[in-house]
Design an enzyme around this catalytic site. Structure first.
Site, short mmCIF file in Angstrom:
data_model
loop_
_atom_site.label_atom_id
_atom_site.label_comp_id
_atom_site.label_asym_id
_atom_site.label_seq_id
_atom_site.Cartn_x
_atom_site.Cartn_y
_atom_site.Cartn_z
CD GLU A 239 40.38 37.18 41.77
OE1 GLU A 239 40.17 36.04 41.11
OE2 GLU A 239 40.66 37.20 42.88
CD GLU B 278 44.89 31.88 45.07
OE1 GLU B 278 45.20 33.03 45.30
OE2 GLU B 278 43.99 31.25 44.68
#
Lengths: 183, 460
Positions: B146, B227
């Site tokens: 994150e 990602e």
């Protein structure tokens, strides 16, 4: 006419040099900030230790020698001056803490103590933070060194005296083990 | 990461301008439908106003809106010390100027996301289920992923996109509804402009359907590469790719039941670390996340390295073509070695084991036959279960139920070979479950139901 071209070229070159200089300053500040981060985290560890020693004392008071070693190592680390002496003292503190944690293994009551569990999390997190801040220092130093050594920013770096930053090297095996305090 | 960060800055600008264009265009069109002469101009101005408002809202409070819509609550250190510490550690490792705010979502499905307009104004949110299931190294991997999104400015783009996309969808809905209800009144008036208006209505309906789709396409398409990039950052920050790999594996395990939908909405779905449940139908071009198995495979084949170059190589080996990371990032990066896993805190594990042992003894007293499956699940077979094997609830493997060998004709004695010195359960030929305790030293065990003697052979 040529004078104008010359002037334009001069302005463009000056702008490029300025950009490089600013980038170098930015990176150098980053490196310095990363270095001070390490000190912040080391200080945090020093602050945690009196609490830890008090808690352990309540359950394992007769492990005097080990506790005293930790306290001594801490006070040496706090008062150490200079990079070399400091990292030696911090290394000694890490190994004293490691031995304390081995001793703690023999006291199930202590290991179940809420206060101790919280301290344990704090301590292992602080050890992590120390090693991550060193890691980040090395990462920033690498960016700085790349800038100082590669063309074309090395020209500006040479002109204004930007130097290579030393990497944080682990002192010895004991110190290399530091971030892994075993509980 | 240089390229990725630059691309995100550009994308954010393109997104804002494109959204502006689409909005003004739609506004003009909708306006024209209502009023043929001045409608277009009024609609365009109106839409421009909405756009300015949206941009301001997205920049000023986009993160708060998204966190609120996910039901996330801000926490302080004492609420979840470990999570807080891990976020702090990763802030240091990544060199972010300021630690992101920490939010917890009260939900059982393990997931996490990050929002924010700037690295200095960001937040990380994780679900309670994630905290419960992951160990420290795994949690560190997820948080590092994150923070990677925050560092790479993915969150800025995604936050802007979610807020603006969400409102476009909303506006189109409002328009479509007003068209259905308002259409009947105007139809009677239609004179010379009737046909033109009909065409406009058709076109605008088409647009109203297409606009959200287009917006969604734009924003889903960009989120797969990022990602991988965030995974690469996570490996580098933690120096421990296995942490994130094993976290992803744990998260991917079906949690059972319809969980995960709460808190996740269409605008938020692409921001989570793994796709929330209920968003499975979006495949191919609309897919927001690369397949988890591939992400895990890449992280596991980094061969003891944790640098960007190691990730790039592993990505190629796992079928990635082209370049994932830009040359500038790769050339400026040293090869770094992965670290060792953190040893698990022994005391906690011991406590868990003791609790499990005690619960098992209760189950045994209640007549359950307890089997350990190879995948780690403990299967409890009730009294009267007839079959010779029992399927595992997690892996589906058929486990044989320990059974006393058929009794000899003459003496009527059954035999059972013990496999360990711990607790063991077996089924008597009459169907009754019989327990052997670790303290059992005798030669025969008598079945409480049929009274048959079972010869117990101690393990070799």
């Amino acid at each position: 006419m040529t004078a104008i071209y010359f002037l334009v070229a001069l302005v463009v070159i000056a702008a490029i040099l300025m950009g490089m200089y600013n980038a170098l300053v930015r990176v150098r500040n980053q490196v310095r900030n990363a270095w001070s981060q390490i000190d912040v985290q080391l200080k945090r560890r020093h602050d945690l230790i009196p609490n830890l020693v008090e808690t352990v004392k309540g359950y394992a008071g007769h492990e005097k020698q080990t506790l005293e070693n930790v306290v001594k190592a801490r006070s040496q680390a706090v008062s150490a001056q200079g990079v070399e002496a400091q990292s030696m003292a911090e290394g000694a503190l890490s190994s004293a803490l490691g031995r304390l944690m081995v001793v703690v293994e023999q006291y199930p009551d202590l290991k179940a103590n809420q206060n101790f569990l919280a301290l344990q999390e704090e301590l292992s997190s602080t050890e992590n933070k120390i090693s991550f801040s060193r890691q980040h220092y090395n990462d920033s130093a690498m960016v700085m060194n790349n800038k100082v050594e590669t063309f074309p920013s090395n020209i500006v770096a040479g002109m204004f005296g930007f130097k290579r930053e030393p990497f944080f090297e682990v002192q010895d095996e004991v110190e290399r083990e530091a971030p892994k305090v075993q509980f | 990461m240089w390229e990725a960060i630059r691309a995100n800055k550009i994308r954010s600008r393109v997104l804002i301008s494109a959204m502006g264009g689409v909005l003004v265009g739609l506004g003009a069109l909708f306006g024209a439908v209502y009023h043929a002469e001045t409608g277009a101009a009024v609609g365009a101005v109106f839409a421009l106003g909405i756009w300015v408002f949206l941009v301001l809202v997205a920049f000023a409070g986009g993160d708060k809106i998204l966190l609120m819509s996910a039901g996330a609550k801000k926490i302080e250190k004492q609420d979840a010390p470990q999570l807080w510490n891990v976020v702090e550690e990763m802030t240091i490792a990544s060199g972010l100027g300021r630690m992101p705010d920490v939010y917890v979502i009260d939900e059982d499905a393990p997931n996490a996301f990050a929002v924010g307009q700037d690295p200095s104004r960001a937040a990380v949110a994780v679900t309670r289920g994630l905290l419960r299931r992951l160990n420290r190294d795994e949690l560190q991997g997820v948080v590092a992923h994150e923070i990677g999104h925050i560092r790479n400015l993915d969150v800025r783009f995604m936050t802007l996109a979610s807020v603006m996309l969400g409102s476009i969808v909303l506006l189109s809905d409002v328009f479509l509804r007003s068209l259905w209800f308002g259409g009947g009144r105007r139809r009677g008036r239609g004179g010379e402009g009737g046909q033109a208006q009909l065409i406009l209505v058709v076109v605008s309906i088409l647009l109203a359907i297409l606009a959200p789709l287009l917006a969604r396409l734009l924003y889903f398409a960009c989120s797969r590469q990022r990602e991988y990039l965030a995974d690469a950052s996570a490996a580098r920050f933690t120096r421990y790719p296995e942490g994130l790999a094993s976290a992803l594996q744990k998260i991917s395990r079906p949690t059972g039941g319809k969980v995960g939908r709460k808190g996740a909405n269409r605008a938020l779905a692409p921001m989570y670390i793994v796709r929330p449940e209920g968003f499975r139908s979006l495949t191919g071009m609309f897919s927001t996340h690369p397949p988890l198995e591939r992400r895990i495979g890449i992280l596991r084949s980094m061969g003891g390295g944790a640098g960007y170059a190691d990730y790039e190589q592993a990505w190629r080996r796992n079928g990635g073509d082209g370049a994932l990371l830009d040359a500038r990032t790769l050339s400026g990066d040293q090869s770094v070695a992965a670290r060792q896993p953190t040893p698990p805190p022994a005391s906690k594990k011991e406590a868990d084991e003791t609790v499990r042992e005690v619960l098992d003894v209760f189950d045994r007293l209640a007549g359950f036959l307890i089997l350990g499956c190879a995948c780690g699940v403990r299967i409890k077979v009730p009294e009267g279960y007839g079959k010779a094997t029992v399927p595992c609830t997690r892996c589906g493997r058929e486990n044989p139920v320990p059974q006393a060998a058929a009794p000899e004709q003459r003496s009527g004695t059954a035999t059972y070979q013990r496999t360990s010195k711990g607790w063991e359960s077996l089924r008597c030929p009459c169907g009754r479950n019989v327990q052997i305790s670790p303290a059992f030293q005798g030669e025969f065990k008598k079945c409480p139901t049929c009274g048959r003697k079972i010869k117990i052979m101690q393990p070799a």
